[in-house]
Design an enzyme around this catalytic site. Sequence first.
Site, PDB file in Angstrom:
ATOM      1  N   LYS A 167       1.052  -1.152  -0.082  1.00  0.00           N
ATOM      2  CA  LYS A 167       0.009   0.078  -0.054  1.00  0.00           C
ATOM      3  C   LYS A 167       0.905   1.217   0.055  1.00  0.00           C
ATOM      4  O   LYS A 167       0.445   2.403  -0.332  1.00  0.00           O
ATOM      5  CB  LYS A 167      -0.983  -0.081   1.373  1.00  0.00           C
ATOM      6  N   ASP A 168       2.038   1.097   0.365  1.00  0.00           N
ATOM      7  CA  ASP A 168       3.044   2.358   0.214  1.00  0.00           C
ATOM      8  C   ASP A 168       3.864   2.547  -1.028  1.00  0.00           C
ATOM      9  O   ASP A 168       4.573   3.518  -1.223  1.00  0.00           O
ATOM     10  CB  ASP A 168       4.207   2.296   1.543  1.00  0.00           C
TER      11      ASP A 168
ATOM     12  N   ARG B 149      -7.958   8.334   3.951  1.00  0.00           N
ATOM     13  CA  ARG B 149      -9.128   7.269   3.607  1.00  0.00           C
ATOM     14  C   ARG B 149      -9.832   6.888   4.792  1.00  0.00           C
ATOM     15  O   ARG B 149     -11.073   6.783   4.727  1.00  0.00           O
ATOM     16  CB  ARG B 149      -8.214   6.106   2.928  1.00  0.00           C
ATOM     17  N   ARG B 150      -8.996   6.530   6.050  1.00  0.00           N
ATOM     18  CA  ARG B 150      -9.778   5.890   7.284  1.00  0.00           C
ATOM     19  C   ARG B 150     -10.393   7.222   7.832  1.00  0.00           C
ATOM     20  O   ARG B 150     -11.578   7.116   8.256  1.00  0.00           O
ATOM     21  CB  ARG B 150      -8.727   5.562   8.163  1.00  0.00           C
TER      22      ARG B 150
ATOM     23  N   ARG C 264       1.004  10.501  13.283  1.00  0.00           N
ATOM     24  CA  ARG C 264       2.480   9.908  12.429  1.00  0.00           C
ATOM     25  C   ARG C 264       3.002   9.449  13.524  1.00  0.00           C
ATOM     26  O   ARG C 264       2.817   9.394  14.653  1.00  0.00           O
ATOM     27  CB  ARG C 264       3.128  11.443  12.033  1.00  0.00           C
TER      28      ARG C 264
ATOM     29  N   ARG D 152       2.764   5.087  18.082  1.00  0.00           N
ATOM     30  CA  ARG D 152       1.348   5.172  18.105  1.00  0.00           C
ATOM     31  C   ARG D 152       0.633   4.418  19.501  1.00  0.00           C
ATOM     32  O   ARG D 152      -0.331   5.165  19.921  1.00  0.00           O
ATOM     33  CB  ARG D 152       0.720   4.601  16.682  1.00  0.00           C
TER      34      ARG D 152
ATOM     35  N   CYS E 250      -1.359   9.876  -2.031  1.00  0.00           N
ATOM     36  CA  CYS E 250      -1.746   9.623  -0.669  1.00  0.00           C
ATOM     37  C   CYS E 250      -2.678  10.535   0.021  1.00  0.00           C
ATOM     38  O   CYS E 250      -3.005  10.580   1.039  1.00  0.00           O
ATOM     39  CB  CYS E 250      -0.295   9.382   0.002  1.00  0.00           C
TER      40      CYS E 250
END
Length: 317
Positions: A80-81, A128-129, A146, A152, A240
């Site tokens: 996905k990156d 997106r989230r 971030r 996190r 992104c």
Amino acid sequence: MKKLTIATRGSALAMWQSEFIQSEIEKKHGIKVELLSMKTKGDIILDTPLAKIGGKGLFTKELEESMLRGESDIAVHSLKDVPMQFPNGLKLAVISEREDVRDAMISEKFAKFSELPQGARVGTTSLRRRMQLLALRPDLTIVSLRGNINTRLRKLKEGEFDAIILAVAGIKRIGLDKEVKFIAPFETDLMIPAMGQGALGIEAVDKGEILEKIDFLNNQKAVIETTIEREFVKVLEGGCQVPIGINAKFDGENAVVNAIVGLPDGSEFIKESRVVKKADYKTAGAKLADEFIKKGAKELLKRAEDMANALQGENIH
């Protein structure tokens, strides 16, 4: 080839991914595989929205430069990156078998998404989230998050957030399920994942002797699913900094495809589901993207980008 070198980011998840591929290649071919760890710009600049400093390529550029200089042969990424375009001399050579593709809510206080109180603080790095969370619960306070997974989690445990959103694949790969109280995955029709989520993408120097050493890692089911997803995003020209979700789930001769495009505040979106034939997987993503464009997706994404830029003062990307 007697030796292969993998360029990798130094985060816990990136190292797990690279060590997994290292082990698989060594078992298959009996050759020495070394890891070359480095920090990318995306790992260093943590106080600025990604969209403002260059997008997803920030997590791959230094690794690509290492391969182009001849210091390494391949780089292992979360698919996905991986950007859509590659420098001359490099290619996306492998798409691995997928882990669980879902996103999950992680919390120390709440077992389910429905249990979050009015105005709960939810941390996520992803537009997106953010879009899909606010479409489901406009009352939530979405805060930019971030940093690597351990950072996190620390912020969650210190009470900065009521919940954070992470990919289930990353949680499983580095054993985070043992470190938090509650993990509540979203079904993929409720929170549509990012293109390629759950798969590893191996970028490689475009040389036959390197490519043949890693070709065994390709997974045909994952290739079919992620080709649909990546072509959808490619046609929409979505970076992104815009909210796009796309997930294809292949089963037998067909794939169920769920896709969403919208505004970061969840107030407007286009959401569709399709069943496509396996034989059509190379064109299905582009065809679905064209349907979205006819429904105004390009204009919606332009407005989404403007809204994302306006949110940059809040460190949202």
